[in-house]
Write a protein that holds these residues in place. Structure first.
Motif, PDB file in Angstrom:
ATOM      1  N   GLY A  35       0.645  -1.233   0.149  1.00  0.00           N
ATOM      2  CA  GLY A  35       0.105  -0.042  -0.093  1.00  0.00           C
ATOM      3  C   GLY A  35       0.951   1.248   0.117  1.00  0.00           C
ATOM      4  O   GLY A  35       0.185   2.355   0.245  1.00  0.00           O
ATOM      5  N   PHE A  36       2.121   1.241  -0.380  1.00  0.00           N
ATOM      6  CA  PHE A  36       3.042   2.299  -0.365  1.00  0.00           C
ATOM      7  C   PHE A  36       4.278   1.973  -1.070  1.00  0.00           C
ATOM      8  O   PHE A  36       4.702   0.761  -1.396  1.00  0.00           O
ATOM      9  N   VAL A  37       4.940   3.016  -1.538  1.00  0.00           N
ATOM     10  CA  VAL A  37       6.361   2.746  -2.433  1.00  0.00           C
ATOM     11  C   VAL A  37       7.321   2.769  -1.469  1.00  0.00           C
ATOM     12  O   VAL A  37       7.624   3.800  -0.599  1.00  0.00           O
ATOM     13  N   HIS A  38       8.185   1.665  -1.366  1.00  0.00           N
ATOM     14  CA  HIS A  38       9.149   1.573  -0.413  1.00  0.00           C
ATOM     15  C   HIS A  38      10.381   2.199  -1.195  1.00  0.00           C
ATOM     16  O   HIS A  38      10.795   2.092  -2.351  1.00  0.00           O
ATOM     17  N   ALA A  74       6.502   9.534   4.162  1.00  0.00           N
ATOM     18  CA  ALA A  74       6.291   9.173   5.689  1.00  0.00           C
ATOM     19  C   ALA A  74       7.797   8.490   5.965  1.00  0.00           C
ATOM     20  O   ALA A  74       8.162   7.411   5.438  1.00  0.00           O
ATOM     21  N   TRP A  75       8.090   8.545   7.093  1.00  0.00           N
ATOM     22  CA  TRP A  75       9.323   7.958   7.685  1.00  0.00           C
ATOM     23  C   TRP A  75       8.715   6.957   8.619  1.00  0.00           C
ATOM     24  O   TRP A  75       8.155   7.450   9.700  1.00  0.00           O
ATOM     25  N   GLU A  76       9.076   5.579   8.482  1.00  0.00           N
ATOM     26  CA  GLU A  76       8.233   4.696   9.132  1.00  0.00           C
ATOM     27  C   GLU A  76       9.587   3.576   9.612  1.00  0.00           C
ATOM     28  O   GLU A  76      10.533   3.217   8.752  1.00  0.00           O
ATOM     29  N   GLU A  77       9.251   3.107  10.832  1.00  0.00           N
ATOM     30  CA  GLU A  77      10.024   2.012  11.252  1.00  0.00           C
ATOM     31  C   GLU A  77       9.981   0.497  10.518  1.00  0.00           C
ATOM     32  O   GLU A  77       8.981   0.190  10.291  1.00  0.00           O
ATOM     33  N   HIS A  86       8.614   6.069   2.703  1.00  0.00           N
ATOM     34  CA  HIS A  86       7.273   5.281   2.249  1.00  0.00           C
ATOM     35  C   HIS A  86       6.574   6.303   1.643  1.00  0.00           C
ATOM     36  O   HIS A  86       6.119   7.250   2.410  1.00  0.00           O
ATOM     37  N   LEU A  87       6.372   6.188   0.369  1.00  0.00           N
ATOM     38  CA  LEU A  87       5.651   7.280  -0.187  1.00  0.00           C
ATOM     39  C   LEU A  87       4.053   6.669  -0.421  1.00  0.00           C
ATOM     40  O   LEU A  87       3.795   5.562  -1.073  1.00  0.00           O
TER      41      LEU A  87
END
Length: 116
Positions: A35-38, A74-77, A86-87
């Motif tokens: 659900g997001f671009v890595h 977003a910056w996610e763990e 993550h986009l």
């Protein structure tokens, strides 16, 4: 707070060709599933290549400016507690700063010298 930096996306040749042809993409199959671009930072991208793309040929590394991606980033763990970008939006060709081949060498993928 705004602090621009370059982040990187590794694409297979067919994924890069599709982005060039269509102008945007939801990303690679893993991106669609999650659900997001890595993305990876310069410090993370080599490990990403060895973990997710080991022994794959025909790859490309694309650079993106975090400021251009805006609030959808977003910056996610993730791996080992590190923060990964993550986009939460389609990957757009217009946002690509540069792309370069990521050839497979004897010791793994050979990254461009000028990645910062």
């Amino acid at each position: 707070m705004s602090w621009a930096m370059m982040i990187y996306k590794i694409l297979r040749a067919d994924e890069w060709a599709a982005l060039q042809a269509e102008g945007e993409t939801p990303g690679a199959p893993i991106d669609v599933a999650d659900g997001f671009v890595h993305f990876s930072t310069a410090q993370q991208v080599r490990e990403t290549a060895s973990k997710h793309f080991a022994d794959e040929e025909g790859l490309f590394v694309l650079a993106f400016d975090t400021d251009v991606l805006g609030d959808a980033l977003a910056w996610e763990e993730s791996r080992g507690g590190a923060l990964f970008p993550h986009l939460y939006a389609p990957l757009r060709l217009a946002d690509v700063r540069w792309s370069k081949p990521l050839p497979l060498g004897l010791g793994g993928h050979v990254f461009p010298d000028d990645m910062t």
